[in-house]
Design a protein around this motif. Structure first.
Motif, PDB file in Angstrom:
ATOM      1  N   ALA A 238       0.810  -1.214   0.000  1.00  0.00           N
ATOM      2  CA  ALA A 238       0.000   0.000   0.000  1.00  0.00           C
ATOM      3  C   ALA A 238       0.846   1.269   0.000  1.00  0.00           C
ATOM      4  O   ALA A 238       0.341   2.364  -0.284  1.00  0.00           O
ATOM      5  N   LEU A 239       2.142   1.140   0.314  1.00  0.00           N
ATOM      6  CA  LEU A 239       3.006   2.311   0.392  1.00  0.00           C
ATOM      7  C   LEU A 239       3.234   2.908  -0.996  1.00  0.00           C
ATOM      8  O   LEU A 239       3.633   2.204  -1.924  1.00  0.00           O
ATOM      9  N   PRO A 240       2.989   4.207  -1.173  1.00  0.00           N
ATOM     10  CA  PRO A 240       3.203   4.846  -2.475  1.00  0.00           C
ATOM     11  C   PRO A 240       4.637   4.683  -2.973  1.00  0.00           C
ATOM     12  O   PRO A 240       5.585   4.643  -2.184  1.00  0.00           O
TER      13      PRO A 240
ATOM     14  N   GLY B 142       9.835  -1.005   9.818  1.00  0.00           N
ATOM     15  CA  GLY B 142      10.130  -2.409   9.566  1.00  0.00           C
ATOM     16  C   GLY B 142       9.000  -3.098   8.827  1.00  0.00           C
ATOM     17  O   GLY B 142       9.224  -3.930   7.939  1.00  0.00           O
ATOM     18  N   LYS B 143       7.775  -2.751   9.172  1.00  0.00           N
ATOM     19  CA  LYS B 143       6.608  -3.334   8.502  1.00  0.00           C
ATOM     20  C   LYS B 143       6.510  -2.871   7.046  1.00  0.00           C
ATOM     21  O   LYS B 143       6.063  -3.616   6.176  1.00  0.00           O
ATOM     22  N   LEU B 144       6.923  -1.625   6.791  1.00  0.00           N
ATOM     23  CA  LEU B 144       6.790  -1.043   5.458  1.00  0.00           C
ATOM     24  C   LEU B 144       8.028  -1.248   4.585  1.00  0.00           C
ATOM     25  O   LEU B 144       7.980  -1.044   3.372  1.00  0.00           O
ATOM     26  N   GLY B 145       9.147  -1.601   5.213  1.00  0.00           N
ATOM     27  CA  GLY B 145      10.380  -1.795   4.460  1.00  0.00           C
ATOM     28  C   GLY B 145      11.106  -0.510   4.117  1.00  0.00           C
ATOM     29  O   GLY B 145      11.875  -0.474   3.144  1.00  0.00           O
ATOM     30  N   VAL B 146      10.869   0.564   4.897  1.00  0.00           N
ATOM     31  CA  VAL B 146      11.560   1.842   4.685  1.00  0.00           C
ATOM     32  C   VAL B 146      11.999   2.407   6.034  1.00  0.00           C
ATOM     33  O   VAL B 146      11.557   1.943   7.081  1.00  0.00           O
ATOM     34  N   LYS B 147      12.859   3.401   5.988  1.00  0.00           N
ATOM     35  CA  LYS B 147      13.300   4.077   7.203  1.00  0.00           C
ATOM     36  C   LYS B 147      12.365   5.237   7.534  1.00  0.00           C
ATOM     37  O   LYS B 147      11.773   5.847   6.640  1.00  0.00           O
ATOM     38  N   PHE B 148      12.254   5.543   8.814  1.00  0.00           N
ATOM     39  CA  PHE B 148      11.572   6.748   9.269  1.00  0.00           C
ATOM     40  C   PHE B 148      12.650   7.684   9.803  1.00  0.00           C
ATOM     41  O   PHE B 148      13.262   7.397  10.824  1.00  0.00           O
TER      42      PHE B 148
ATOM     43  N   ASN C 295      -3.001  12.920   1.183  1.00  0.00           N
ATOM     44  CA  ASN C 295      -2.058  11.797   1.131  1.00  0.00           C
ATOM     45  C   ASN C 295      -2.747  10.515   1.615  1.00  0.00           C
ATOM     46  O   ASN C 295      -2.307   9.860   2.571  1.00  0.00           O
ATOM     47  N   GLN C 296      -3.811  10.131   0.926  1.00  0.00           N
ATOM     48  CA  GLN C 296      -4.642   9.011   1.365  1.00  0.00           C
ATOM     49  C   GLN C 296      -3.915   7.667   1.285  1.00  0.00           C
ATOM     50  O   GLN C 296      -4.094   6.799   2.148  1.00  0.00           O
TER      51      GLN C 296
END
Length: 313
Positions: A55-57, A99-105, A269-270
């Protein structure tokens, strides 16, 4: 920054001064400056959630990161350790969601009152700063809600006055920070105090939250009424957890006048809203969220499921 009925957040920020005075290892940093990435706590090591990641853009997948506006220090939500690295509930939770999304915050320092303009200017993607989800803010932002709390009563250790609820404060001196919603809330109890045959609460209004806690310690007030997260953190950490006690009123487990706190992002940013919602829900389901809430003694204010725009309902 003055506090308003829609924003109790500055009360949290002021606790950073209290925490410093109590000898906690917190270090300030200049407004709008980036901070080090930090080292995630062991419990935030999670596997990618396929639905959340899908779901991540694409723009965030390609960048490999989501830029976060955060106002630090703001214990226990956002803090800085002795090496000036971010920590706290919001930071740890963000790393788990990453970690769930596979990107850094990537956490970046941003003054709280300029956080929304920073999103509008494209400087940051989300706000992770203990921001209350309100109907007013929802005109501009979506919120992924992860916290539900109101005010709590903080008393000296062992609760010498036997305070069990706000009614027990009637006719007694109670410390509270000036210009906060707590002042209005306690004043509104005058009628209930009268019905109970007691005098109104005697408000001891002070400039900062540190002053309010000091008043309780010195006996000038029997209690301090403050945001639940602040109260819980003070009870757990001040004097190694030996100075204060948190009053737990079973009728109000989330505190008095509870509100939702959420991750803020622009209304348009839906897709990112949905990705964050799915990531948070995954953390709730696998138990990581509960472990993080317990780590910061905030389990009483946990949500049972990830929500979107629950505030103001």
């Amino acid at each position: 920054m003055n506090i308003t009925a829609h924003n109790r957040r500055p009360g949290l920020a002021l606790l950073s001064t209290a925490a410093l005075a109590m000898g906690l290892a917190l270090t300030g940093c200049a407004t709008d400056e980036p901070v080090a990435a930090g080292t995630p706590a062991p419990e935030v090591s999670v596997e990618v959630d396929s639905a959340a990641a899908a779901a991540l853009p694409a723009k965030y997948k390609d960048a490999g990161a989501i830029n976060v506006a955060a106002d630090m220090p703001n214990p226990p939500m956002e803090m800085l350790d002795e090496n000036n690295n971010p920590t706290g509930l919001d930071y740890d939770l963000s790393q788990a969601m990453g970690g769930k999304l596979g990107v850094k915050f990537n956490f970046q320092q941003q003054a709280f009152d300029t956080a929304i303009p920073s999103l509008q200017a494209g400087k940051h993607d989300i706000i992770f700063a203990g921001m209350n989800d309100t109907a007013e803010r929802q005109k501009v932002l979506n919120f992924v809600d992860y916290f539900h709390a109101g005010f709590k009563i903080l008393v000296n250790a062992s609760n010498p006055e036997g305070i069990g609820s706000i009614i027990d404060l009637c006719g007694k001196p109670v410390a509270v920070q000036k210009a906060t919603v707590q002042v209005e809330y306690l004043v509104s109890y005058a009628g209930k105090c009268k019905d109970a045959g007691k005098a109104p609460i005697e408000l001891v209004q002070l400039p900062t939250e540190l002053d309010a806690q000091t008043a309780v310690r010195s006996g000038k007030a029997v209690a301090d009424v403050v945001d639940a997260s602040v109260a819980a953190y003070a009870a757990a950490t001040a004097g190694d957890g030996k100075l204060f006690e948190l009053v737990k009123d079973p009728e109000f487990p989330n505190g008095y006048n509870p509100v939702y706190t959420g991750i803020g992002l622009l209304k348009e940013n839906q897709d990112l809203t949905e990705a964050l919602h799915l990531a948070l829900q995954s953390l709730i389901e696998d138990g990581t969220y509960t472990r993080l809430m317990e780590k910061y003694d905030l389990a009483d204010f946990a949500v049972t499921e990830a929500g979107v725009n629950n505030g103001g309902k």
